[in-house]
Every structure is written in structure tokens, then in C-alpha cells.
Scaffold this motif. Sequence first.
Motif, PDB file in Angstrom:
ATOM      1  N   LYS A 116      14.875 -11.493   2.028  1.00 22.56           N
ATOM      2  CA  LYS A 116      15.769 -12.012   3.063  1.00 22.56           C
ATOM      3  C   LYS A 116      17.084 -11.234   3.058  1.00 22.56           C
ATOM      4  O   LYS A 116      17.763 -11.171   2.035  1.00 22.56           O
ATOM      5  CB  LYS A 116      16.089 -13.487   2.827  1.00 22.56           C
ATOM      6  CG  LYS A 116      14.922 -14.416   2.926  1.00 22.56           C
ATOM      7  CD  LYS A 116      15.393 -15.832   2.595  1.00 22.56           C
ATOM      8  CE  LYS A 116      14.240 -16.787   2.453  1.00 22.56           C
ATOM      9  NZ  LYS A 116      14.655 -18.106   2.000  1.00 22.56           N
ATOM     10  N   PRO A 117      17.430 -10.663   4.186  1.00 26.39           N
ATOM     11  CA  PRO A 117      18.717  -9.970   4.260  1.00 26.39           C
ATOM     12  C   PRO A 117      19.840 -10.980   4.509  1.00 26.39           C
ATOM     13  O   PRO A 117      19.602 -12.087   4.982  1.00 26.39           O
ATOM     14  CB  PRO A 117      18.542  -9.044   5.467  1.00 26.39           C
ATOM     15  CG  PRO A 117      17.528  -9.732   6.317  1.00 26.39           C
ATOM     16  CD  PRO A 117      16.642 -10.509   5.394  1.00 26.39           C
ATOM     17  N   GLY A 118      21.065 -10.581   4.218  1.00 22.78           N
ATOM     18  CA  GLY A 118      22.207 -11.465   4.423  1.00 22.78           C
ATOM     19  C   GLY A 118      22.614 -11.599   5.883  1.00 22.78           C
ATOM     20  O   GLY A 118      22.523 -12.679   6.460  1.00 22.78           O
ATOM     21  N   PRO A 119      23.036 -10.501   6.513  1.00 21.36           N
ATOM     22  CA  PRO A 119      23.562 -10.602   7.879  1.00 21.36           C
ATOM     23  C   PRO A 119      22.478 -10.935   8.919  1.00 21.36           C
ATOM     24  O   PRO A 119      21.321 -10.507   8.788  1.00 21.36           O
ATOM     25  CB  PRO A 119      24.144  -9.220   8.154  1.00 21.36           C
ATOM     26  CG  PRO A 119      24.197  -8.518   6.851  1.00 21.36           C
ATOM     27  CD  PRO A 119      23.208  -9.177   5.947  1.00 21.36           C
ATOM     28  N   PHE A 120      22.879 -11.673   9.926  1.00 21.17           N
ATOM     29  CA  PHE A 120      21.964 -12.106  10.982  1.00 21.17           C
ATOM     30  C   PHE A 120      21.289 -10.920  11.663  1.00 21.17           C
ATOM     31  O   PHE A 120      20.078 -10.945  11.906  1.00 21.17           O
ATOM     32  CB  PHE A 120      22.728 -12.955  12.014  1.00 21.17           C
ATOM     33  CG  PHE A 120      21.862 -13.512  13.091  1.00 21.17           C
ATOM     34  CD1 PHE A 120      20.975 -14.554  12.835  1.00 21.17           C
ATOM     35  CD2 PHE A 120      21.913 -13.000  14.384  1.00 21.17           C
ATOM     36  CE1 PHE A 120      20.167 -15.086  13.831  1.00 21.17           C
ATOM     37  CE2 PHE A 120      21.104 -13.521  15.393  1.00 21.17           C
ATOM     38  CZ  PHE A 120      20.235 -14.563  15.115  1.00 21.17           C
ATOM     39  N   HIS A 121      22.045  -9.857  11.956  1.00 19.36           N
ATOM     40  CA  HIS A 121      21.450  -8.702  12.642  1.00 19.36           C
ATOM     41  C   HIS A 121      20.395  -8.014  11.776  1.00 19.36           C
ATOM     42  O   HIS A 121      19.412  -7.484  12.276  1.00 19.36           O
ATOM     43  CB  HIS A 121      22.529  -7.716  13.128  1.00 19.36           C
ATOM     44  CG  HIS A 121      23.158  -6.897  12.047  1.00 19.36           C
ATOM     45  ND1 HIS A 121      24.153  -7.382  11.225  1.00 19.36           N
ATOM     46  CD2 HIS A 121      22.916  -5.626  11.647  1.00 19.36           C
ATOM     47  CE1 HIS A 121      24.509  -6.439  10.360  1.00 19.36           C
ATOM     48  NE2 HIS A 121      23.767  -5.370  10.591  1.00 19.36           N
ATOM     49  N   LYS A 122      20.572  -8.055  10.464  1.00 19.11           N
ATOM     50  CA  LYS A 122      19.561  -7.477   9.564  1.00 19.11           C
ATOM     51  C   LYS A 122      18.310  -8.359   9.527  1.00 19.11           C
ATOM     52  O   LYS A 122      17.191  -7.851   9.436  1.00 19.11           O
ATOM     53  CB  LYS A 122      20.119  -7.308   8.144  1.00 19.11           C
ATOM     54  CG  LYS A 122      21.167  -6.233   8.040  1.00 19.11           C
ATOM     55  CD  LYS A 122      20.520  -4.879   8.178  1.00 19.11           C
ATOM     56  CE  LYS A 122      21.501  -3.772   7.893  1.00 19.11           C
ATOM     57  NZ  LYS A 122      20.934  -2.449   8.127  1.00 19.11           N
TER      58      LYS A 122
END
Length: 155
Positions: A116-122
Amino acid sequence: MLQEQNTSRLVYLTEDDEDDRILFLEALRELHPEIFVKVFEDGQQLLDNLCRTEFNKPEIIFLDINMPRKNGFECLKEIRNRSMFRDVKIIMFSTSSSILHIELCHKLGADYYAIKPGPFHKLKELLSEIMAIDWDGIPTNKTEFILTGRKINTI
């Protein structure tokens, strides 16, 4: 939560963290509003539902590792031991980048392991990549098994 739609594209998400659920649903809705997502807050809920699901199986199960009642490893093992669900694609979807977790998921039969990436766009980029996977070409190489923007030591 996504509104139920008449669609053949069904995705299951197991996620016990409400914020992570909301982000996942919003990201997938922006990318693929035609996909219906069924959400489960723990592994036992997922397994109970799968037992009742014979004809409308999910296309993909996004399976978190750390969940109450039954964790992702236990769910993955049980799902892969049931012949009727062997064709369902399972993506382990976790914050863990532990090589031991990744290896165990690979051994238990997950199709991919997504960190799971942190930022929403990622997150949107990762979900876009996942939804575009050619499922006929499942990776045999463990390094391709991991879907992430972060560098992970090879297995």
C-alpha cells in the motif's frame, strides 16, 4: 461505499482500517466506476461470504494481512484450498514490505503482493496497474510478484 451496480466486474476488499477502506474505494471509483466493490472488515467475514458465493465470484480479492478474527495468510490458504476459488485472483494488499510476508504469500498462492502506498495519487497509480494486469501472464519470477513503487530487496 460504492453503490451496487449491474455489472459482471466484482472486486472484494478485506480491510479493517476505515480510512484505508475509504481511500481504496475512492481511488477505484475514480478509475473504474463500473466496478462494484464488496468490503469485509475481517477475514472471517470474507470466508463466510465466499462460502455463500457460488455463481457470482469476485474477479479479484484484495486481501489485507493484518485483520481480526482471521488474518490474510489464513484466508489465502483456505481460499486456495477450495477448488471452486482457485481461479479467483488474489492480491495481497498490505503496508508490510517484509520479505518473510512476501515469500509466505507467494508460497500460499497469491497472484501478486501489493504494498500500500501512502499518497492517494500513488494508490490510484497502483490500482490502475493492477486493473490492467494481463492475468494470462502471471509472474513466475518472485521479483515481478511484488507491485510497489518502493525498492524492495529481491527475494
